[in-house]
Write a protein that holds these residues in place. Structure first.
Motif, PDB file in Angstrom:
ATOM      1  N   ALA A 136       0.700  -1.526   0.195  1.00  9.93           N
ATOM      2  CA  ALA A 136      -0.525   0.358  -0.131  1.00  9.93           C
ATOM      3  C   ALA A 136       1.097   1.404   0.043  1.00  9.93           C
ATOM      4  O   ALA A 136       0.247   2.426  -0.815  1.00  9.93           O
ATOM      5  CB  ALA A 136      -1.023   0.448   0.689  1.00  9.93           C
ATOM      6  N   LEU A 137       2.661   1.459   0.534  1.00 11.09           N
ATOM      7  CA  LEU A 137       2.477   2.679   1.034  1.00 11.09           C
ATOM      8  C   LEU A 137       3.266   3.005  -1.032  1.00 11.09           C
ATOM      9  O   LEU A 137       3.800   3.815  -1.551  1.00 11.09           O
ATOM     10  CB  LEU A 137       4.036   2.259   2.112  1.00 11.09           C
ATOM     11  N   GLY A 138       4.329   1.640  -1.718  1.00 16.39           N
ATOM     12  CA  GLY A 138       4.111   1.687  -2.625  1.00 16.39           C
ATOM     13  C   GLY A 138       3.324   2.268  -3.464  1.00 16.39           C
ATOM     14  O   GLY A 138       3.710   3.363  -4.384  1.00 16.39           O
ATOM     15  N   LEU A 139       2.236   2.088  -3.122  1.00 14.11           N
ATOM     16  CA  LEU A 139       0.795   2.366  -4.113  1.00 14.11           C
ATOM     17  C   LEU A 139       1.114   3.993  -4.110  1.00 14.11           C
ATOM     18  O   LEU A 139       0.752   4.657  -5.141  1.00 14.11           O
ATOM     19  CB  LEU A 139      -0.166   1.909  -4.153  1.00 14.11           C
ATOM     20  N   PHE A 140       1.037   4.350  -3.083  1.00 12.95           N
ATOM     21  CA  PHE A 140       0.598   5.991  -1.912  1.00 12.95           C
ATOM     22  C   PHE A 140       2.010   6.300  -2.471  1.00 12.95           C
ATOM     23  O   PHE A 140       2.162   7.778  -3.735  1.00 12.95           O
ATOM     24  CB  PHE A 140       0.570   5.827  -0.538  1.00 12.95           C
ATOM     25  N   LYS A 141       3.163   6.142  -2.530  1.00 11.65           N
ATOM     26  CA  LYS A 141       4.488   6.699  -3.308  1.00 11.65           C
ATOM     27  C   LYS A 141       4.436   6.620  -5.201  1.00 11.65           C
ATOM     28  O   LYS A 141       4.719   7.821  -5.170  1.00 11.65           O
ATOM     29  CB  LYS A 141       5.887   5.989  -2.794  1.00 11.65           C
ATOM     30  N   ALA A 142       3.760   5.527  -5.033  1.00 13.19           N
ATOM     31  CA  ALA A 142       3.818   5.490  -6.500  1.00 13.19           C
ATOM     32  C   ALA A 142       2.962   6.958  -7.640  1.00 13.19           C
ATOM     33  O   ALA A 142       2.681   7.769  -7.837  1.00 13.19           O
ATOM     34  CB  ALA A 142       3.602   4.825  -7.742  1.00 13.19           C
ATOM     35  N   VAL A 143       1.398   7.296  -6.912  1.00 11.34           N
ATOM     36  CA  VAL A 143       0.483   8.591  -6.671  1.00 11.34           C
ATOM     37  C   VAL A 143       1.038   9.148  -6.243  1.00 11.34           C
ATOM     38  O   VAL A 143       1.406  10.433  -7.278  1.00 11.34           O
ATOM     39  CB  VAL A 143      -0.745   8.061  -5.927  1.00 11.34           C
ATOM     40  N   GLU A 144       2.076   9.660  -4.901  1.00 13.55           N
ATOM     41  CA  GLU A 144       2.755  10.968  -4.799  1.00 13.55           C
ATOM     42  C   GLU A 144       3.700  11.135  -5.791  1.00 13.55           C
ATOM     43  O   GLU A 144       3.729  12.185  -6.006  1.00 13.55           O
ATOM     44  CB  GLU A 144       3.008   9.875  -3.874  1.00 13.55           C
ATOM     45  N   ALA A 145       4.195  10.146  -6.994  1.00 11.74           N
ATOM     46  CA  ALA A 145       5.510  10.570  -7.673  1.00 11.74           C
ATOM     47  C   ALA A 145       4.775  11.473  -8.782  1.00 11.74           C
ATOM     48  O   ALA A 145       5.121  12.371  -9.322  1.00 11.74           O
ATOM     49  CB  ALA A 145       6.320   9.484  -7.664  1.00 11.74           C
ATOM     50  N   TYR A 146       3.836  10.691  -9.097  1.00 10.85           N
ATOM     51  CA  TYR A 146       2.739  10.873 -10.261  1.00 10.85           C
ATOM     52  C   TYR A 146       1.663  12.493 -10.189  1.00 10.85           C
ATOM     53  O   TYR A 146       2.650  13.809 -10.969  1.00 10.85           O
ATOM     54  CB  TYR A 146       1.753   9.979 -11.093  1.00 10.85           C
ATOM     55  N   LEU A 147       2.346  13.369  -8.965  1.00 10.82           N
ATOM     56  CA  LEU A 147       1.639  14.478  -8.517  1.00 10.82           C
ATOM     57  C   LEU A 147       2.503  15.218  -8.542  1.00 10.82           C
ATOM     58  O   LEU A 147       1.825  16.351  -9.272  1.00 10.82           O
ATOM     59  CB  LEU A 147       0.562  14.532  -7.016  1.00 10.82           C
ATOM     60  N   LEU A 148       3.993  15.030  -8.072  1.00  9.21           N
ATOM     61  CA  LEU A 148       4.457  15.986  -7.692  1.00  9.21           C
ATOM     62  C   LEU A 148       5.555  16.309  -9.502  1.00  9.21           C
ATOM     63  O   LEU A 148       5.498  16.630  -9.522  1.00  9.21           O
ATOM     64  CB  LEU A 148       5.740  15.435  -6.994  1.00  9.21           C
ATOM     65  N   ALA A 149       5.251  15.053 -10.219  1.00 15.02           N
ATOM     66  CA  ALA A 149       5.763  15.502 -11.589  1.00 15.02           C
ATOM     67  C   ALA A 149       4.893  16.021 -12.385  1.00 15.02           C
ATOM     68  O   ALA A 149       5.197  16.804 -13.515  1.00 15.02           O
ATOM     69  CB  ALA A 149       6.411  13.751 -12.215  1.00 15.02           C
ATOM     70  N   ASN A 150       3.291  15.962 -11.610  1.00 14.60           N
ATOM     71  CA  ASN A 150       2.338  16.513 -13.038  1.00 14.60           C
ATOM     72  C   ASN A 150       1.572  17.665 -11.866  1.00 14.60           C
ATOM     73  O   ASN A 150       0.456  17.052 -12.187  1.00 14.60           O
ATOM     74  CB  ASN A 150       1.459  15.531 -13.222  1.00 14.60           C
ATOM     75  N   PRO A 151       2.186  18.859 -11.614  1.00  8.55           N
ATOM     76  CA  PRO A 151       1.315  19.966 -10.254  1.00  8.55           C
ATOM     77  C   PRO A 151       0.455  19.980 -11.187  1.00  8.55           C
ATOM     78  O   PRO A 151      -0.940  20.853 -10.235  1.00  8.55           O
ATOM     79  CB  PRO A 151       2.508  20.723 -10.221  1.00  8.55           C
ATOM     80  N   ASP A 152      -0.417  20.268 -11.803  1.00 10.36           N
ATOM     81  CA  ASP A 152      -1.429  20.279 -13.155  1.00 10.36           C
ATOM     82  C   ASP A 152      -2.501  19.336 -12.971  1.00 10.36           C
ATOM     83  O   ASP A 152      -3.507  19.813 -12.614  1.00 10.36           O
ATOM     84  CB  ASP A 152      -2.135  21.329 -13.788  1.00 10.36           C
ATOM     85  N   ALA A 153      -2.083  18.563 -12.536  1.00  7.57           N
ATOM     86  CA  ALA A 153      -3.153  17.204 -12.793  1.00  7.57           C
ATOM     87  C   ALA A 153      -4.343  16.978 -11.149  1.00  7.57           C
ATOM     88  O   ALA A 153      -3.817  17.962 -10.161  1.00  7.57           O
ATOM     89  CB  ALA A 153      -2.099  15.831 -12.568  1.00  7.57           C
ATOM     90  N   TYR A 154      -5.539  17.053 -11.218  1.00  5.09           N
ATOM     91  CA  TYR A 154      -6.267  16.055 -10.275  1.00  5.09           C
ATOM     92  C   TYR A 154      -6.484  17.996  -9.473  1.00  5.09           C
ATOM     93  O   TYR A 154      -6.614  18.171  -8.138  1.00  5.09           O
ATOM     94  CB  TYR A 154      -5.812  15.345  -9.605  1.00  5.09           C
ATOM     95  N   ASN A 155      -6.598  19.618 -10.013  1.00  3.22           N
ATOM     96  CA  ASN A 155      -6.370  20.323  -9.585  1.00  3.22           C
ATOM     97  C   ASN A 155      -8.263  20.877  -9.005  1.00  3.22           C
ATOM     98  O   ASN A 155      -9.157  20.296  -9.806  1.00  3.22           O
ATOM     99  CB  ASN A 155      -5.526  21.837  -9.745  1.00  3.22           C
TER     100      ASN A 155
END
Length: 155
Positions: A136-155
């Motif tokens: 679960a932490l690995g999944l969280f980290k993958a989503v976190e990395a995506y959001l950090l790399a794509n700051p305009d996503a899901y605003n």
């Protein structure tokens, strides 16, 4: 054996509103699109997404979850895994409570509590629980990395 409870706090640079949006409000579509190799699909079986809703989540395994509560104003969510394939032989259900609070640096702290309810007098394998938490932490980290790399996503 009684209920096995784990508590954890995880910090992230993502603000609370965005974390709640991605992990709760839009999780059914966001998570499978961000990490399709981990989460294949999420399907609502019953309900409208609010409390009482039953969802089928397909990883390598299939889980049915029940939404217990969603508090959009305070970024709180609770749900339970009520069925799993392959079956949870010794576990009746697993309940999760998540609260996302602002951190001083503009990010978030995710406070989570998981409770494992055994069937009868069954013994729950704590190592398997820890392995699941690591996934679960690995999944969280993958989503976190995506959001950090794509700051305009899901605003």
């Amino acid at each position: 054996m009684g209920v096995l409870t784990f508590q954890k706090e995880t910090a992230t640079a993502i603000p609370p509103a965005k974390m709640f949006k991605v992990f709760v409000l839009e999780a059914d579509t966001a998570i499978p699109s961000i990490v399709p190799q981990a989460v294949k699909s999420v399907e609502i079986i019953e309900g409208n997404g609010g409390p009482g809703t039953i969802k089928k989540t397909t990883f390598a395994e299939v889980y049915k979850t029940k939404v217990e509560a969603v508090d959009k104003d305070n970024f709180k969510n609770s749900y339970s895994i009520i069925e799993a394939e392959p079956k949870l032989d010794v576990i009746e259900k697993i309940s999760y409570e998540i609260e996302i609070v602002a951190s001083p640096d503009g990010g978030s702290i995710i406070k989570s509590t998981s409770k494992y309810f055994p069937k009868g007098n069954s013994q729950i394998n704590e190592e398997q629980v820890k392995t699941g938490a690591e996934k679960a932490l690995g999944l969280f980290k993958a989503v976190e990395a995506y959001l950090l790399a794509n700051p305009d996503a899901y605003n």
